[in-house]
Design a protein around this motif. Structure first.
Motif, PDB file in Angstrom:
ATOM      1  N   ASP A  22       0.846  -1.187   0.000  1.00  0.00           N
ATOM      2  CA  ASP A  22       0.000   0.000   0.000  1.00  0.00           C
ATOM      3  C   ASP A  22       0.883   1.239   0.000  1.00  0.00           C
ATOM      4  O   ASP A  22       1.989   1.219   0.529  1.00  0.00           O
ATOM      5  N   THR A  84     -13.365   4.820   3.990  1.00  0.00           N
ATOM      6  CA  THR A  84     -12.753   4.036   2.921  1.00  0.00           C
ATOM      7  C   THR A  84     -13.589   4.221   1.666  1.00  0.00           C
ATOM      8  O   THR A  84     -14.812   4.093   1.709  1.00  0.00           O
ATOM      9  N   GLU A  86     -13.618   3.910  -2.918  1.00  0.00           N
ATOM     10  CA  GLU A  86     -13.020   3.433  -4.163  1.00  0.00           C
ATOM     11  C   GLU A  86     -13.145   4.574  -5.153  1.00  0.00           C
ATOM     12  O   GLU A  86     -14.221   5.152  -5.307  1.00  0.00           O
ATOM     13  N   GLU A 100      -8.396   1.794  -3.914  1.00  0.00           N
ATOM     14  CA  GLU A 100      -9.129   1.783  -2.652  1.00  0.00           C
ATOM     15  C   GLU A 100      -8.348   2.697  -1.722  1.00  0.00           C
ATOM     16  O   GLU A 100      -7.139   2.531  -1.553  1.00  0.00           O
ATOM     17  N   THR A 102      -8.180   4.713   2.051  1.00  0.00           N
ATOM     18  CA  THR A 102      -8.651   4.925   3.420  1.00  0.00           C
ATOM     19  C   THR A 102      -8.033   6.225   3.908  1.00  0.00           C
ATOM     20  O   THR A 102      -6.811   6.378   3.921  1.00  0.00           O
ATOM     21  N   CYS A 117      -3.533   9.082   4.279  1.00  0.00           N
ATOM     22  CA  CYS A 117      -4.163   8.465   3.114  1.00  0.00           C
ATOM     23  C   CYS A 117      -3.418   7.168   2.776  1.00  0.00           C
ATOM     24  O   CYS A 117      -2.276   7.209   2.329  1.00  0.00           O
ATOM     25  N   TYR A 119      -3.547   3.872   0.387  1.00  0.00           N
ATOM     26  CA  TYR A 119      -4.234   3.500  -0.845  1.00  0.00           C
ATOM     27  C   TYR A 119      -3.510   2.383  -1.564  1.00  0.00           C
ATOM     28  O   TYR A 119      -2.305   2.192  -1.418  1.00  0.00           O
TER      29      TYR A 119
END
Length: 177
Positions: A22, A84, A86, A100, A102, A117, A119
């Motif tokens: 991520d 969260t 998309e 995605e 968060t 952030c 992602y």
């Protein structure tokens, strides 16, 4: 805590952040990137240096931009909370990828002072889901349009699904038995 333990802990944390699948960015309340982890390139195609100072909203698909701004605005009213989402994100190669995201509001945390952030690129997963849905739809249409009777049962013989031809056949057989 000794300086050696602190340095080892810092190196460990940096190694985890740099090798994470991520990406992590820190954002201002307006969405400007103040930090981007090295794994950013793997997810977005952009280097961390290319993203720092840039407003993250500029990379979102125009159709999703207003909703993303509204979501961030609502999150800013809830310190410590997260959401969260998309979204479609413009990759450095110019293509749209699904990500995605968060977002965690840590603006009030003196140690962070940003919206965190996290992602990841979920493009392949979304494409796989879409292919599965298309396959299921083709199967459904094939079964429904078939000019023969078809039954779907479990191993105990419980009827789960059938075509209209099968129902018609079963009703006709029942009348003649």
């Amino acid at each position: 805590m000794s300086i050696e333990v602190t340095m080892q802990s810092d190196r460990r944390f940096r190694a985890i952040i740099e090798r994470s699948s991520d990406a992590i960015s820190l954002l201002t309340a307006e969405g400007t990137v103040t930090y981007a982890s090295p794994s950013t390139r793997r997810v977005t195609g952009y280097s961390a240096e290319e993203l720092v100072g840039r407003n993250g909203f500029t990379l979102l698909h125009p159709e999703e931009l207003e909703d993303a701004r509204q979501q961030l605005t609502a999150l800013l009213e809830r310190p410590g909370d997260f959401i969260t989402l998309e979204r479609r994100f413009r990759h450095a190669d110019g293509t749209w990828h699904r990500v995605e995201v968060t977002l965690t509001n840590l603006l009030d945390d003196p140690e962070v002072g940003a919206v965190v952030c996290n992602y990841r690129d979920i493009t392949q997963r979304k494409q796989g889901q879409e292919r599965l849905l298309q396959s299921e739809e083709r199967y459904r249409v094939l079964v429904e349009q078939a000019g023969v009777g078809m039954f779907v049962t479990d191993c105990k013989g419980t009827w789960w699904r059938s075509t209209r031809w099968a129902v018609s056949f079963a009703a006709t057989r029942a009348k003649h038995c």
